[in-house]
Write an enzyme that holds these catalytic residues in place. Structure first.
Site, PDB file in Angstrom:
ATOM      1  N   ASP A   1      25.380  41.704  31.639  1.00  0.00           N
ATOM      2  CA  ASP A   1      26.971  42.004  31.915  1.00  0.00           C
ATOM      3  C   ASP A   1      27.743  43.016  31.130  1.00  0.00           C
ATOM      4  O   ASP A   1      27.649  43.059  29.649  1.00  0.00           O
ATOM      5  CB  ASP A   1      27.520  40.787  31.883  1.00  0.00           C
ATOM      6  CG  ASP A   1      29.129  41.053  32.992  1.00  0.00           C
ATOM      7  OD1 ASP A   1      29.029  41.330  34.044  1.00  0.00           O
ATOM      8  OD2 ASP A   1      29.784  40.213  32.569  1.00  0.00           O
TER       9      ASP A   1
ATOM     10  N   HIS B   1      39.970  47.379  33.946  1.00  0.00           N
ATOM     11  CA  HIS B   1      40.336  45.368  33.635  1.00  0.00           C
ATOM     12  C   HIS B   1      40.367  45.674  32.123  1.00  0.00           C
ATOM     13  O   HIS B   1      41.240  45.043  31.605  1.00  0.00           O
ATOM     14  CB  HIS B   1      38.640  45.127  34.251  1.00  0.00           C
ATOM     15  CG  HIS B   1      38.593  43.708  33.544  1.00  0.00           C
ATOM     16  ND1 HIS B   1      38.988  42.956  33.663  1.00  0.00           N
ATOM     17  CD2 HIS B   1      37.521  43.383  33.444  1.00  0.00           C
ATOM     18  CE1 HIS B   1      38.806  41.738  33.594  1.00  0.00           C
ATOM     19  NE2 HIS B   1      37.805  42.565  32.690  1.00  0.00           N
TER      20      HIS B   1
ATOM     21  N   ARG C   1      45.548  44.856  22.133  1.00  0.00           N
ATOM     22  CA  ARG C   1      46.346  45.460  21.421  1.00  0.00           C
ATOM     23  C   ARG C   1      47.527  46.014  22.157  1.00  0.00           C
ATOM     24  O   ARG C   1      46.554  47.578  22.919  1.00  0.00           O
ATOM     25  CB  ARG C   1      44.795  46.001  21.358  1.00  0.00           C
ATOM     26  CG  ARG C   1      44.556  45.733  20.334  1.00  0.00           C
ATOM     27  CD  ARG C   1      42.713  46.256  20.031  1.00  0.00           C
ATOM     28  NE  ARG C   1      41.994  46.911  21.282  1.00  0.00           N
ATOM     29  CZ  ARG C   1      41.336  45.935  21.630  1.00  0.00           C
ATOM     30  NH1 ARG C   1      41.221  44.723  21.654  1.00  0.00           N
ATOM     31  NH2 ARG C   1      40.659  46.517  22.785  1.00  0.00           N
TER      32      ARG C   1
ATOM     33  N   GLU D   1      35.018  36.134  37.660  1.00  0.00           N
ATOM     34  CA  GLU D   1      35.471  37.586  37.840  1.00  0.00           C
ATOM     35  C   GLU D   1      35.060  38.100  38.733  1.00  0.00           C
ATOM     36  O   GLU D   1      33.611  37.960  39.695  1.00  0.00           O
ATOM     37  CB  GLU D   1      35.235  38.312  36.170  1.00  0.00           C
ATOM     38  CG  GLU D   1      35.884  37.567  34.838  1.00  0.00           C
ATOM     39  CD  GLU D   1      35.260  38.670  33.413  1.00  0.00           C
ATOM     40  OE1 GLU D   1      34.163  38.325  33.912  1.00  0.00           O
ATOM     41  OE2 GLU D   1      36.027  38.283  33.263  1.00  0.00           O
TER      42      GLU D   1
ATOM     43  N   GLU E   1      33.037  40.758  40.697  1.00  0.00           N
ATOM     44  CA  GLU E   1      31.977  41.371  40.297  1.00  0.00           C
ATOM     45  C   GLU E   1      30.829  41.831  41.436  1.00  0.00           C
ATOM     46  O   GLU E   1      30.523  40.964  41.843  1.00  0.00           O
ATOM     47  CB  GLU E   1      30.915  41.345  38.203  1.00  0.00           C
ATOM     48  CG  GLU E   1      31.686  40.924  37.488  1.00  0.00           C
ATOM     49  CD  GLU E   1      31.804  41.073  36.023  1.00  0.00           C
ATOM     50  OE1 GLU E   1      29.942  41.198  36.282  1.00  0.00           O
ATOM     51  OE2 GLU E   1      31.950  40.041  35.220  1.00  0.00           O
TER      52      GLU E   1
ATOM     53  N   ASP F   1      31.781  35.888  37.953  1.00  0.00           N
ATOM     54  CA  ASP F   1      31.420  35.584  36.749  1.00  0.00           C
ATOM     55  C   ASP F   1      32.016  34.713  35.713  1.00  0.00           C
ATOM     56  O   ASP F   1      33.436  35.136  35.001  1.00  0.00           O
ATOM     57  CB  ASP F   1      30.984  37.166  35.153  1.00  0.00           C
ATOM     58  CG  ASP F   1      30.440  36.964  34.491  1.00  0.00           C
ATOM     59  OD1 ASP F   1      30.303  36.109  33.290  1.00  0.00           O
ATOM     60  OD2 ASP F   1      30.968  37.642  33.043  1.00  0.00           O
TER      61      ASP F   1
ATOM     62  N   GLN G   1      36.631  31.818  25.243  1.00  0.00           N
ATOM     63  CA  GLN G   1      36.004  33.437  24.749  1.00  0.00           C
ATOM     64  C   GLN G   1      36.816  33.674  23.382  1.00  0.00           C
ATOM     65  O   GLN G   1      36.512  34.159  23.168  1.00  0.00           O
ATOM     66  CB  GLN G   1      36.845  34.026  25.676  1.00  0.00           C
ATOM     67  CG  GLN G   1      36.019  35.304  25.659  1.00  0.00           C
ATOM     68  CD  GLN G   1      36.086  35.710  27.343  1.00  0.00           C
ATOM     69  OE1 GLN G   1      37.113  35.324  28.299  1.00  0.00           O
ATOM     70  NE2 GLN G   1      36.030  37.552  27.290  1.00  0.00           N
TER      71      GLN G   1
ATOM     72  N   LYS H   1      30.968  32.595  28.879  1.00  0.00           N
ATOM     73  CA  LYS H   1      30.320  32.972  30.059  1.00  0.00           C
ATOM     74  C   LYS H   1      29.012  32.034  30.545  1.00  0.00           C
ATOM     75  O   LYS H   1      29.004  32.538  31.365  1.00  0.00           O
ATOM     76  CB  LYS H   1      30.070  34.337  29.332  1.00  0.00           C
ATOM     77  CG  LYS H   1      31.231  35.226  28.894  1.00  0.00           C
ATOM     78  CD  LYS H   1      32.304  35.618  30.132  1.00  0.00           C
ATOM     79  CE  LYS H   1      33.511  36.875  29.753  1.00  0.00           C
ATOM     80  NZ  LYS H   1      33.752  37.480  30.697  1.00  0.00           N
TER      81      LYS H   1
ATOM     82  N   THR I   1      34.360  43.094  35.239  1.00  0.00           N
ATOM     83  CA  THR I   1      34.927  42.564  36.436  1.00  0.00           C
ATOM     84  C   THR I   1      35.735  43.995  37.547  1.00  0.00           C
ATOM     85  O   THR I   1      36.022  45.248  36.317  1.00  0.00           O
ATOM     86  CB  THR I   1      36.553  42.003  35.952  1.00  0.00           C
ATOM     87  OG1 THR I   1      35.758  41.521  34.839  1.00  0.00           O
ATOM     88  CG2 THR I   1      37.272  41.533  36.902  1.00  0.00           C
TER      89      THR I   1
END
Ligand code: MN
Length: 439
Positions: free
Chosen positions: A138, A145, A154, A211, A213, A245, A252, A265, A371
């Site tokens: 992946d 994203h 952050r 997600e 994808e 996903d 996580q 995941k 994503t």
């Protein structure tokens, strides 16, 4: 590089009437591959192509040996319960088979009488995984994203310094990939302790997410130690599907450092049943453009063809239905829409990067894009973005709220390509349902 041929001719019509209905998604210009059988039967799963609201049984067609040459060899490879044999033959064989199928399914084809008895309504089918997926990787190729999620951790420095140089990815797990209609229990696991001195939490995931994808099915692989160049990469791609996903955000957050995603995941991933070939997607190609203020891709990630036409314009939708909406027969809610063309890296760049170190890909391997969020509100590819990191619940049209997924929620991903002058083509649908946790 010429991408268009007679199979893309917009005026082509099929003798299968439903394939000519505007926006049915499976006109004769599409011809995606899948593996199916009559629902509820004990028949063997076998390969076929979608045409309108029907599917053509390729294993049965192969019995009649209608074609010689590469198309004949390719059709003969469609007699097992998986497409790996066809995938490993390579681009010239896929293309030869597509051309013969296109001619045979066109209005006025002399093969109509042979093919008509081999059609099965798609509504009567159940699907299996189209290929034996040896390995699943992946990626993380949406800058939008990566920035939105990075901001939550952050705020001042959302993107790590490698992002604009390296197509970021990790090795996922193939065993838990299922086809649309997949139902799986809510995962259980460890979560971050309330403070440094306490034990981690343990129990059912409370921040379950999807997600949005696309999946890239590898066709012909490469020998270990040899790389696939960016110029040659697309000839190693059999086609694209839709991929969800599923992600357990609380698991996580606690486990991902230092080695990346693991149990958050690998409990389930869902793909759509039909694989749309890169050849079918040719009319929807567009140029790869890198912001001039960003680093330009290193030489091994750049080619004239990739620059000119390496991007695919594919519209993507996320829909949600709940136990409440289904019991009141309310249509699923559209949560967001985005487009694959917004991604930071192309399909060709992903294969070139994956193999640059000599890693061997094999027929049937699956690469996830990551994503696919767009730059604007309404284009979020996950709940984590829609709910702004779990802070703002989403209100559904029928009044329920969702911060993360609840038991019995069904997530439906859809993808399609449209362009003036061309019949629109669909990648179909990828649906999956969350079941209650099993203790
Ligand atoms: Mn992902």
């Amino acid at each position: 590089m010429a991408y268009l041929n007679e199979t893309h001719e917009p005026t082509l019509e099929s003798w299968v009437a439903s394939a000519n209905v505007p926006d049915n998604g499976f006109p004769v210009q599409n011809l995606p591959f899948g593996v199916f059988r009559k629902a509820g039967s004990s028949e063997g799963f076998r390969p076929g192509v979608a045409i309108g609201d029907q599917a053509l049984d390729l294993a049965a067609l192969a019995q009649t040996k209608p074609w010689d040459g590469m198309a004949g060899v390719a059709l003969a490879a469609c007699q097992s319960s998986q497409l790996n044999d066809l995938m490993s033959l390579g681009q010239a064989h896929w293309s030869a088979l597509r051309l013969e199928l296109s001619r045979a399914l066109r209005a006025g084809s002399p093969m109509q009488q042979t093919l008509a008895p081999l059609l099965i309504p798609q509504a009567d089918l159940e699907f299996s995984l189209p290929a034996r997926i040896g390995d699943y990787t992946d990626f993380y190729i949406s800058l939008h994203h990566a920035t939105a999620v990075g901001k939550q951790f952050r705020p001042d420095n959302p993107l790590l310094p490698n992002y604009k140089w390296v197509p970021i990815g990790y090795h996922g797990r193939a065993s838990s990939i299922g086809v649309s209609g997949q139902k799986f229990p809510r995962p259980i696991g460890q979560t971050r302790p309330a403070n440094e001195n306490s034990e981690p939490g343990f129990g059912p995931c409370e921040r379950l997410d999807y997600e949005l994808e696309l999946g890239i099915f590898v066709g012909q692989g490469n020998a270990q130690g040899e790389r696939i160049t960016v110029s040659d990469a697309e000839s190693h791609v059999f086609g694209l599907c839709i991929l969800n996903d599923w992600s357990a955000r609380d698991l996580q957050a606690w486990e991902y450092q230092p080695l990346g995603p693991f149990l958050a995941k690998n409990f389930a991933s869902t793909i759509s049943p039909w694989i749309v070939t890169l050849e079918a997607l040719a009319p929807f190609r567009t140029a790869f453009q890198r912001n001039p203020n960003d680093p330009q891709p290193l030489a091994y990630l750049s080619s004239p063809d990739n620059k000119e036409a390496g991007v695919f314009d594919i519209t993507l939708d996320v829909l949600l239905s709940t136990q409440q909406s289904r019991s009141s027969k309310t249509e699923p809610a559209l949560l967001s829409s985005s487009n694959f063309k917004e991604a930071y890296w192309t399909v060709a760049q992903l294969l070139a990067h994956h193999t640059v170190n000599g890693c061997n890909l094999q027929a049937g391997d699956l690469l996830g894009t990551g994503t696919l969020s767009g730059p604007n509100p309404g284009q979020e590819g996950s709940l984590l973005e829609l709910n702004q990191g779990g802070k703002k619940p989403v209100t559904l049209p029928w009044g329920e709220e969702r911060t993360f997924l609840q038991d019995n929620d069904e997530v439906i991903l859809r993808a399609r390509c449209s362009k003036p002058g061309y019949p629109s083509i669909s990648l179909g649908e990828c649906a999956g349902t969350v079941l209650p946790a099993r203790f």
